[in-house]
Scaffold this motif. Structure first.
Motif, PDB file in Angstrom:
ATOM      1  N   SER A  43      -2.821   4.759   2.234  1.00  0.00           N
ATOM      2  CA  SER A  43      -2.679   3.315   1.980  1.00  0.00           C
ATOM      3  C   SER A  43      -1.334   2.959   1.339  1.00  0.00           C
ATOM      4  O   SER A  43      -1.281   2.321   0.287  1.00  0.00           O
ATOM      5  CB  SER A  43      -3.825   2.813   1.082  1.00  0.00           C
ATOM      6  OG  SER A  43      -5.070   3.041   1.692  1.00  0.00           O
ATOM      7  N   PRO A  44      -0.218   3.362   1.963  1.00  0.00           N
ATOM      8  CA  PRO A  44       1.082   3.010   1.386  1.00  0.00           C
ATOM      9  C   PRO A  44       1.277   1.495   1.382  1.00  0.00           C
ATOM     10  O   PRO A  44       0.685   0.785   2.193  1.00  0.00           O
ATOM     11  CB  PRO A  44       2.084   3.693   2.327  1.00  0.00           C
ATOM     12  CG  PRO A  44       1.348   3.837   3.616  1.00  0.00           C
ATOM     13  CD  PRO A  44      -0.086   4.077   3.242  1.00  0.00           C
ATOM     14  N   PRO A  45       2.087   0.983   0.455  1.00  0.00           N
ATOM     15  CA  PRO A  45       2.249  -0.469   0.349  1.00  0.00           C
ATOM     16  C   PRO A  45       2.992  -1.065   1.540  1.00  0.00           C
ATOM     17  O   PRO A  45       3.882  -0.431   2.119  1.00  0.00           O
ATOM     18  CB  PRO A  45       3.056  -0.642  -0.938  1.00  0.00           C
ATOM     19  CG  PRO A  45       3.777   0.665  -1.104  1.00  0.00           C
ATOM     20  CD  PRO A  45       2.858   1.708  -0.565  1.00  0.00           C
ATOM     21  N   LEU A  46       2.607  -2.281   1.900  1.00  0.00           N
ATOM     22  CA  LEU A  46       3.317  -3.026   2.922  1.00  0.00           C
ATOM     23  C   LEU A  46       4.618  -3.551   2.319  1.00  0.00           C
ATOM     24  O   LEU A  46       4.664  -3.903   1.135  1.00  0.00           O
ATOM     25  CB  LEU A  46       2.465  -4.190   3.428  1.00  0.00           C
ATOM     26  CG  LEU A  46       1.273  -3.875   4.340  1.00  0.00           C
ATOM     27  CD1 LEU A  46       0.240  -2.999   3.659  1.00  0.00           C
ATOM     28  CD2 LEU A  46       0.636  -5.167   4.825  1.00  0.00           C
ATOM     29  N   TYR A  47       5.667  -3.607   3.121  1.00  0.00           N
ATOM     30  CA  TYR A  47       6.926  -4.144   2.616  1.00  0.00           C
ATOM     31  C   TYR A  47       7.746  -4.703   3.769  1.00  0.00           C
ATOM     32  O   TYR A  47       7.485  -4.419   4.939  1.00  0.00           O
ATOM     33  CB  TYR A  47       7.726  -3.062   1.870  1.00  0.00           C
ATOM     34  CG  TYR A  47       8.235  -1.958   2.771  1.00  0.00           C
ATOM     35  CD1 TYR A  47       9.489  -2.054   3.378  1.00  0.00           C
ATOM     36  CD2 TYR A  47       7.463  -0.841   3.042  1.00  0.00           C
ATOM     37  CE1 TYR A  47       9.957  -1.062   4.218  1.00  0.00           C
ATOM     38  CE2 TYR A  47       7.919   0.163   3.881  1.00  0.00           C
ATOM     39  CZ  TYR A  47       9.161   0.042   4.460  1.00  0.00           C
ATOM     40  OH  TYR A  47       9.627   1.021   5.304  1.00  0.00           O
TER      41      TYR A  47
ATOM     42  N   ILE B 171       2.858   3.266  15.672  1.00  0.00           N
ATOM     43  CA  ILE B 171       3.042   3.502  14.240  1.00  0.00           C
ATOM     44  C   ILE B 171       3.573   2.235  13.588  1.00  0.00           C
ATOM     45  O   ILE B 171       4.586   1.681  14.031  1.00  0.00           O
ATOM     46  CB  ILE B 171       4.010   4.670  13.970  1.00  0.00           C
ATOM     47  CG1 ILE B 171       3.518   5.955  14.653  1.00  0.00           C
ATOM     48  CG2 ILE B 171       4.178   4.895  12.473  1.00  0.00           C
ATOM     49  CD1 ILE B 171       4.508   7.111  14.547  1.00  0.00           C
ATOM     50  N   VAL B 172       2.913   1.795  12.530  1.00  0.00           N
ATOM     51  CA  VAL B 172       3.393   0.639  11.769  1.00  0.00           C
ATOM     52  C   VAL B 172       4.545   1.084  10.873  1.00  0.00           C
ATOM     53  O   VAL B 172       4.517   2.178  10.294  1.00  0.00           O
ATOM     54  CB  VAL B 172       2.262   0.028  10.919  1.00  0.00           C
ATOM     55  CG1 VAL B 172       2.720  -1.287  10.304  1.00  0.00           C
ATOM     56  CG2 VAL B 172       1.013  -0.194  11.755  1.00  0.00           C
ATOM     57  N   HIS B 173       5.543   0.232  10.722  1.00  0.00           N
ATOM     58  CA  HIS B 173       6.777   0.662  10.043  1.00  0.00           C
ATOM     59  C   HIS B 173       6.535   1.161   8.623  1.00  0.00           C
ATOM     60  O   HIS B 173       7.174   2.110   8.163  1.00  0.00           O
ATOM     61  CB  HIS B 173       7.811  -0.475  10.043  1.00  0.00           C
ATOM     62  CG  HIS B 173       7.634  -1.496   8.970  1.00  0.00           C
ATOM     63  ND1 HIS B 173       6.834  -2.617   9.123  1.00  0.00           N
ATOM     64  CD2 HIS B 173       8.131  -1.568   7.715  1.00  0.00           C
ATOM     65  CE1 HIS B 173       6.869  -3.335   8.008  1.00  0.00           C
ATOM     66  NE2 HIS B 173       7.628  -2.722   7.148  1.00  0.00           N
ATOM     67  N   PHE B 174       5.572   0.548   7.898  1.00  0.00           N
ATOM     68  CA  PHE B 174       5.410   0.937   6.498  1.00  0.00           C
ATOM     69  C   PHE B 174       4.676   2.264   6.326  1.00  0.00           C
ATOM     70  O   PHE B 174       4.499   2.736   5.200  1.00  0.00           O
ATOM     71  CB  PHE B 174       4.722  -0.166   5.689  1.00  0.00           C
ATOM     72  CG  PHE B 174       3.447  -0.710   6.281  1.00  0.00           C
ATOM     73  CD1 PHE B 174       2.268   0.001   6.235  1.00  0.00           C
ATOM     74  CD2 PHE B 174       3.448  -1.966   6.888  1.00  0.00           C
ATOM     75  CE1 PHE B 174       1.106  -0.507   6.773  1.00  0.00           C
ATOM     76  CE2 PHE B 174       2.278  -2.487   7.430  1.00  0.00           C
ATOM     77  CZ  PHE B 174       1.099  -1.753   7.371  1.00  0.00           C
ATOM     78  N   HIS B 175       4.275   2.892   7.416  1.00  0.00           N
ATOM     79  CA  HIS B 175       3.697   4.228   7.321  1.00  0.00           C
ATOM     80  C   HIS B 175       4.763   5.328   7.367  1.00  0.00           C
ATOM     81  O   HIS B 175       4.435   6.504   7.146  1.00  0.00           O
ATOM     82  CB  HIS B 175       2.655   4.441   8.420  1.00  0.00           C
ATOM     83  CG  HIS B 175       1.370   3.727   8.149  1.00  0.00           C
ATOM     84  ND1 HIS B 175       0.645   3.091   9.124  1.00  0.00           N
ATOM     85  CD2 HIS B 175       0.686   3.528   6.988  1.00  0.00           C
ATOM     86  CE1 HIS B 175      -0.433   2.533   8.581  1.00  0.00           C
ATOM     87  NE2 HIS B 175      -0.417   2.784   7.293  1.00  0.00           N
TER      88      HIS B 175
ATOM     89  N   LEU C 181       5.442  -0.602  15.382  1.00  0.00           N
ATOM     90  CA  LEU C 181       5.034  -1.966  15.054  1.00  0.00           C
ATOM     91  C   LEU C 181       5.833  -2.414  13.829  1.00  0.00           C
ATOM     92  O   LEU C 181       5.542  -1.996  12.699  1.00  0.00           O
ATOM     93  CB  LEU C 181       3.529  -2.012  14.784  1.00  0.00           C
ATOM     94  CG  LEU C 181       2.650  -1.508  15.931  1.00  0.00           C
ATOM     95  CD1 LEU C 181       1.191  -1.404  15.482  1.00  0.00           C
ATOM     96  CD2 LEU C 181       2.773  -2.415  17.147  1.00  0.00           C
ATOM     97  N   ILE C 182       6.849  -3.232  14.076  1.00  0.00           N
ATOM     98  CA  ILE C 182       7.704  -3.728  12.991  1.00  0.00           C
ATOM     99  C   ILE C 182       6.997  -4.947  12.419  1.00  0.00           C
ATOM    100  O   ILE C 182       7.034  -6.032  12.996  1.00  0.00           O
ATOM    101  CB  ILE C 182       9.111  -4.054  13.510  1.00  0.00           C
ATOM    102  CG1 ILE C 182       9.701  -2.836  14.230  1.00  0.00           C
ATOM    103  CG2 ILE C 182      10.024  -4.486  12.359  1.00  0.00           C
ATOM    104  CD1 ILE C 182      11.000  -3.119  14.979  1.00  0.00           C
ATOM    105  N   ASP C 183       6.340  -4.763  11.289  1.00  0.00           N
ATOM    106  CA  ASP C 183       5.349  -5.718  10.812  1.00  0.00           C
ATOM    107  C   ASP C 183       5.925  -6.781   9.871  1.00  0.00           C
ATOM    108  O   ASP C 183       5.155  -7.455   9.187  1.00  0.00           O
ATOM    109  CB  ASP C 183       4.219  -4.971  10.093  1.00  0.00           C
ATOM    110  CG  ASP C 183       2.877  -5.181  10.775  1.00  0.00           C
ATOM    111  OD1 ASP C 183       2.878  -5.415  11.991  1.00  0.00           O
ATOM    112  OD2 ASP C 183       1.835  -5.098  10.091  1.00  0.00           O
TER     113      ASP C 183
END
Length: 282
Positions: free
Chosen positions: A17-21, A55-59, A86-88
């Motif tokens: 669960s790394p933080p979204l940024y 892959i979502v970028h914040f991962h 996925l550049i969120d």
């Protein structure tokens, strides 16, 4: 060809669960409390018979070139397809041109990462600005025009490094099907589309999805869950059937983003969705 896929978002807890940024925030931050790291994910997906990944970028725990190379190696070794990053974050519609330029530069840095790890596509958010519906036709709306301009600039850069830019019915600028279609028309074929089952709500949800499904290059397929965390499989099949009837032939990413029922894991819930979705693969 339609195929089962998933997103790292569906394994957000397993990844710690790394933080979204986004732009302006501190950059990638490694997570030390996950059951696995991102480098472990490709082989885990291969064992789960899920052949395609987003892959979502914040991962990403880092954007360092050596790590990106290691990730590409792990993907190649596992024999799976990395469809997209996925550049969120990043607002291509920001009204302040100076801010917008910084957002665009940040997104371009993730296009570089996408190319480095072997992704063939990158999903860019179509915009965070609300669309005032008093402009007729929608093609003249300044927010939609900014969205298309920004996406086309990024698509041109992406094409130069082997990455196809797609957008999604995600966030404020694309929260109506006709707005999505207007952006795609303004982009004149340069930008593709990911259609997300869960991002349209309300009584007209199926009409909105039906309007964008024929344009979809990929799909985020989500079930509707009850209060106890169990999926409505009949509704899920209905949405998958609509997608198939529209002639869809891309990756169907199983997206699980709700509370876990009982002692089940994210893997358990992905497996349950996979059973329902598999018959819809061409």
């Amino acid at each position: 060809m339609s195929r089962i896929s998933t997103s790292s978002w569906s394994l957000h807890r397993a990844l710690g669960s790394p933080p979204l940024y986004g732009p302006g925030d501190p950059g990638p931050r490694p997570s030390s409390n996950g059951a696995m790291g991102l480098l472990d994910l490709p082989s885990a997906l291969a064992r789960a018979d899920i052949p395609t990944l987003e892959i979502v970028h914040f991962h990403f725990p880092t954007m360092d070139a050596s790590y990106v190379d290691d990730l590409k190696g792990a993907i190649d070794e596992a024999g799976i397809e990395l469809f997209s990053i996925l550049i969120d974050a990043g607002d291509v519609t920001h009204p302040d041109g100076r801010v917008r330029a910084k957002e665009m530069a940040w997104i371009r840095s993730w296009l570089d990462v996408s190319a480095g790890c072997g992704a063939t596509h990158a999903r860019v958010v179509g915009g965070y600005q609300a669309v005032e519906r008093d402009h007729v036709p929608l093609l003249d709306n300044p927010v939609l025009q900014r969205s298309a301009q920004g996406l086309c600039e990024l698509a041109a850069y992406g094409a130069s490094i082997g990455v196809q830019v797609i957008t999604e019915n995600f966030r404020e600028t694309t929260n109506r099907a006709d707005q999505v279609l207007a952006i795609l028309e303004l982009c004149e074929g340069q930008v593709g589309l990911c259609a997300d089952f869960g991002n349209y709500k309300g009584a007209d949800r199926y009409d909105e999805l039906a309007a964008i499904f024929p344009r979809a290059d990929s799909a985020h397929v989500k079930a509707i869950y009850d209060d106890s965390g169990h999926p409505d499989e009949n509704e899920f099949r209905h949405s998958l059937g609509m997608l198939a009837e529209a002639g869809f032939d891309g990756p169907m990413s199983l997206i699980f983003d709700t509370a876990l029922p009982g002692n089940s894991s994210e893997w358990d819930n992905l497996a349950q969705m996979q059973v329902v979705a598999a018959p819809f693969c061409a």
